[in-house]
Write an enzyme that holds these catalytic residues in place. Structure first.
Site, PDB file in Angstrom:
ATOM      1  N   CYS A  71     -13.414  -5.592  -8.922  1.00 17.15           N
ATOM      2  CA  CYS A  71     -14.345  -6.697  -9.155  1.00 17.15           C
ATOM      3  C   CYS A  71     -14.644  -7.429  -7.855  1.00 17.15           C
ATOM      4  CB  CYS A  71     -13.742  -7.675 -10.168  1.00 17.15           C
ATOM      5  SG  CYS A  71     -13.147  -6.886 -11.673  1.00 17.15           S
ATOM      6  N   GLU A 113     -22.970  11.193 -10.531  1.00 22.18           N
ATOM      7  CA  GLU A 113     -22.784   9.756 -10.359  1.00 22.18           C
ATOM      8  C   GLU A 113     -24.033   8.953 -10.703  1.00 22.18           C
ATOM      9  OE1 GLU A 113     -19.621   8.844  -6.832  1.00 22.18           O
ATOM     10  OE2 GLU A 113     -21.507   9.752  -6.218  1.00 22.18           O
ATOM     11  N   HIS A 163     -15.841  34.805 -11.673  1.00 23.68           N
ATOM     12  CA  HIS A 163     -14.546  34.706 -12.349  1.00 23.68           C
ATOM     13  C   HIS A 163     -14.568  33.663 -13.462  1.00 23.68           C
ATOM     14  CE1 HIS A 163     -12.585  37.400  -9.526  1.00 23.68           C
ATOM     15  NE2 HIS A 163     -13.196  36.739  -8.545  1.00 23.68           N
ATOM     16  N   GLU A 190     -19.540  17.944  -3.352  1.00 26.73           N
ATOM     17  CA  GLU A 190     -20.145  16.642  -3.091  1.00 26.73           C
ATOM     18  C   GLU A 190     -21.545  16.554  -3.698  1.00 26.73           C
ATOM     19  OE1 GLU A 190     -21.226  12.846  -1.435  1.00 26.73           O
ATOM     20  OE2 GLU A 190     -19.465  13.789  -2.314  1.00 26.73           O
ATOM     21  N   ASN A 197      -9.239 -10.005  -9.361  1.00 26.05           N
ATOM     22  CA  ASN A 197      -9.519  -8.590  -9.131  1.00 26.05           C
ATOM     23  C   ASN A 197      -8.182  -7.868  -9.108  1.00 26.05           C
ATOM     24  OD1 ASN A 197     -10.502  -6.070  -8.283  1.00 26.05           O
ATOM     25  ND2 ASN A 197     -10.398  -6.649  -6.126  1.00 26.05           N
ATOM     26  N   GLY A 198      -8.038  -6.832  -9.934  1.00 26.78           N
ATOM     27  CA  GLY A 198      -6.790  -6.087  -9.973  1.00 26.78           C
ATOM     28  C   GLY A 198      -6.350  -5.846 -11.406  1.00 26.78           C
ATOM     29  N   TRP A 203     -15.881  -5.448 -13.045  1.00 30.59           N
ATOM     30  CA  TRP A 203     -15.803  -4.055 -13.484  1.00 30.59           C
ATOM     31  C   TRP A 203     -14.665  -4.000 -14.482  1.00 30.59           C
ATOM     32  CZ3 TRP A 203     -12.182  -0.017 -13.223  1.00 30.59           C
ATOM     33  CH2 TRP A 203     -12.689   1.255 -13.473  1.00 30.59           C
ATOM     34  N   LYS A 238     -22.660  13.782  -6.512  1.00 32.69           N
ATOM     35  CA  LYS A 238     -23.785  12.850  -6.343  1.00 32.69           C
ATOM     36  C   LYS A 238     -24.694  12.878  -7.561  1.00 32.69           C
ATOM     37  CE  LYS A 238     -22.837  10.746  -2.795  1.00 32.69           C
ATOM     38  NZ  LYS A 238     -21.503  10.780  -3.394  1.00 32.69           N
ATOM     39  N   LYS A 252     -18.018   0.305  -6.356  1.00 33.41           N
ATOM     40  CA  LYS A 252     -17.966   0.818  -4.988  1.00 33.41           C
ATOM     41  C   LYS A 252     -16.544   1.009  -4.495  1.00 33.41           C
ATOM     42  CE  LYS A 252     -19.826   2.085  -1.117  1.00 33.41           C
ATOM     43  NZ  LYS A 252     -20.527   3.372  -1.066  1.00 33.41           N
ATOM     44  N   ARG A 259     -19.435  -3.920  -6.572  1.00 37.65           N
ATOM     45  CA  ARG A 259     -18.027  -3.849  -6.937  1.00 37.65           C
ATOM     46  C   ARG A 259     -17.809  -3.931  -8.441  1.00 37.65           C
ATOM     47  NH1 ARG A 259     -14.323  -4.516  -2.922  1.00 37.65           N
ATOM     48  NH2 ARG A 259     -12.816  -5.197  -4.459  1.00 37.65           N
TER      49      ARG A 259
END
Length: 608
Positions: free
Chosen positions: A2, A488, A504, A481, A100-101, A74, A485, A603, A27
């Site tokens: 957050c 996300e 395979h 990656e 935050n946490g 968040w 992207k 983020k 955040r």
């Protein structure tokens, strides 16, 4: 995860806090709120959803006062809602807190407090903390926080107000970032640098165990029962660089900032005329580097893919066995350290909880550590034995772009430096690689100038619900990656695979509805990759190929081609990722998704 902002001074606190929260919305953006202390009481405004909802509420019910705290959330404990939004208070609104946490033992604290008559209105772990502080409050907020945090287990960055002490904000920090901004006749707090840049460039980075009391005219900090002095650092970022500068989205701006970010990261660290590499900020001795027997690299998400590429670099350039680890798993697999092991930790923010935990594992084993980080003064950069900063500036878009390529640039520099000390590359090859790295920003810029056609390809494929990304050798991590992207920011299912692994298992998924994105620049295994692509083409797949300029043969085998500048294979990832960033971006835009603030993401992941 957050975002926290606080202000004490002579100005309108609500406005300053809200503006800071807009710069921290990456955040978390599930809910938001502000609390202002004035005239012997604390007024709170909270709303579910993004900051626009809080802005609307403040327009109808303004907050006036010169001291306050704010929060953008968040969600961890409790769904996104107004009742779970911060700030939280005790029943009498004597103590108000943002957090935050994660408080790991909140359920035990809550049960005990309920037995003692305290009431709870939300589903959050944070409410246990505010009531615990209230329990210990005897007219001195600083002392109440000192006592309460001894009973709290977990991670936290707290900012706390008391209606009975309107001249102060008290903060506490453990395993979550918190910064104090120093002004004249005013002071600030925030979770991250961008929120403060327009007000102050002088900042104190609180350390684990710090409790700070912030007043208009000063700051005092205590840790483990003793008052301490923390260095005031001057931040040289330009506040304007945290704005969009005319781009529709931060992500697009940051994609196009990459040539400059890479140039800034390598400048002063390589000299192609003298054929030398410099890592002056690191204290690793030449003798230690010569004797390294093993390297561990730990990181999360996109940074982990840079670690996978670094494995190729350290093994091929330096001949050092290297493991790339997902940081959240590193400490649980009981890694083997010896006196010649080096551990590298990669984090854009320097506050990633899992990477920090991995660092602590290495430190407990007395293993020398090196951080690759973008955020100056962050926890990981401070706790590592050595830090190698990228110089990418603030990255606001949740989906990492320039931070990733900045990490790659840093890892190229480090691996070449190690190779020079170990003498594992012929001089001619070493010189060639230095020149190649020096040319990368120019080549990135050349590609981005003529990348408009990717938007058309993106629109063609934006209705697909599954993608398969294929790459080989050092470009296999780029396939991972690229898939990440797309997932996300567009919410489309995508998987990255080594192209040779396709037969395979994943080949069973391939049909005309499964587009294949093939990363296949010039390489000693180019023809093998081409054969893998033909296997997919034979099963009806449409192929989007990322290839080196001049690759005419691929036109016969694929449906769409995106050409990147020629470069040595080992440096191709830093170019081949660019079209994948843009492809994901334009697909997201075509679908009307929120590019900069994708759902469920934040983020900086500062919780485990």
């Amino acid at each position: 995860m957050c975002g926290i902002v606080g202000y004490i001074g002579g100005k309108n606190a609500s406005q300053i806090i809200f503006e800071g929260l807009t710069l921290l919305e990456y955040r978390g953006y599930d809910s938001a709120g502000i609390a202002i202390s004035a005239e012997g009481k604390i007024d709170i405004r909270r709303s579910a959803g993004k900051l626009a909802n809080l802005s609307s509420l403040l327009g109808k019910k303004p907050l006036l006062g010169n001291t306050g705290i704010g929060h953008t959330r968040w969600a961890t404990h409790g769904k996104p809602s107004e009742e779970n939004a911060h700030p939280h208070s005790d029943a009498e609104e004597t103590i108000v807190l943002v957090h935050n946490g994660i408080i790991e033992n909140y359920a035990d604290i809550k049960r005990q407090l309920i037995k003692e008559g305290y009431s709870f209105k939300s589903e959050t772990d944070t409410e246990a903390a505010v009531n615990l502080i209230k329990k210990h409050y005897r007219g001195n907020l600083f002392e109440a926080v000192q006592t309460a945090i001894k009973e709290i287990r977990g991670s936290y960055a707290f900012a706390i107000l008391s209606k009975d002490e309107p001249d102060k904000i008290v903060c506490a920090r453990k395993d979550a970032p918190l910064i104090i901004g120093i002004g004249e006749g005013e002071n600030f707090i925030a979770s991250d640098i961008p929120a403060l840049l327009s007000h102050s460039k002088k900042m104190i980075f609180l350390e684990d165990g710090d409790i700070a009391e912030i007043k208009i005219d000063g700051v005092k900090i205590e840790n483990s029962g003793s008052f301490v002095e923390r260095e005031i650092k001057t931040i040289h970022w330009d506040a304007v660089s945290a704005q969009k500068n005319g781009y529709k989205h931060f992500m697009l701006k940051e994609i196009f900032e990459q040539p400059r970010a890479i140039e800034d990261t390598i400048r002063g660290r390589i000299d192609i005329e003298k054929n030398e590499v410099y890592i002056d900020e690191c204290s690793l001795s030449a003798d230690f580097i010569k004797n390294i027997s093993h390297i561990y690299i730990a990181a999360c998400g996109t940074a982990y893919y840079s670690a996978l590429i670094a494995k190729f670099l350290f093994e091929n350039f330096c001949r050092i066995p290297t493991d790339a680890d997902i940081a959240s798993e590193f400490r649980y697999r009981n890694p083997i350290f010896n006196g010649n092991t080096l551990s590298i930790f990669i984090s854009q923010s320097g506050e990633t909880a899992d990477t920090l935990a991995a660092l602590k594992t290495a430190k407990a084993a007395n293993c020398p550590s090196l951080a690759v980080c973008n955020a100056v003064g962050s926890t990981i950069s401070r706790q590592s034995d050595n830090v190698f900063y990228t110089h990418c500036g603030p990255e606001i878009g949740v989906a990492s772009t320039k931070a990733f390529t900045g990490q790659l640039a840093a890892l190229y520099i480090l691996s070449l430096y190690f190779a020079s000390k170990r003498k594992t590359l012929p001089q001619e090859k070493f010189s060639q690689y230095l020149k190649e790295l020096w040319s990368i920003p120019l080549k990135m810029g050349e590609f981005l100038k003529k990348s408009d056609g990717i938007a058309k390809i993106a629109k063609t494929f934006s209705n697909k619900r599954d993608f398969l990304y294929l790459g080989r050798h050092i470009n296999y991590p780029i396939a991972l990656e690229g898939a990440l992207k797309l997932k996300e920011i567009s919410y489309i299912h995508a998987e990255g695979y080594p192209a040779g692994e396709m037969k395979h298992g994943p080949i069973a998924l391939i049909d005309e509805n499964m587009p294949i994105v093939a990363i296949m620049p010039n390489s000693f295994i180019y023809e093998k990759t081409l054969s893998n692509i033909e296997e997919a083409k034979a099963r009806g797949a449409q192929i989007i190929a990322v290839v080196s300029e001049g690759g005419s043969l691929v036109k016969e085998k694929t449906d769409y081609q995106i050409f990147i500048p020629q470069t040595d294979e080992f440096f191709s990832p830093i170019l081949s990722v660019l079209p994948l960033q843009l492809l994901a971006y334009h697909i997201s835009v075509a679908l009307g998704c929120d590019v900069d603030q994708p759902r469920n993401l934040a983020k900086s992941v500062t919780v485990e």
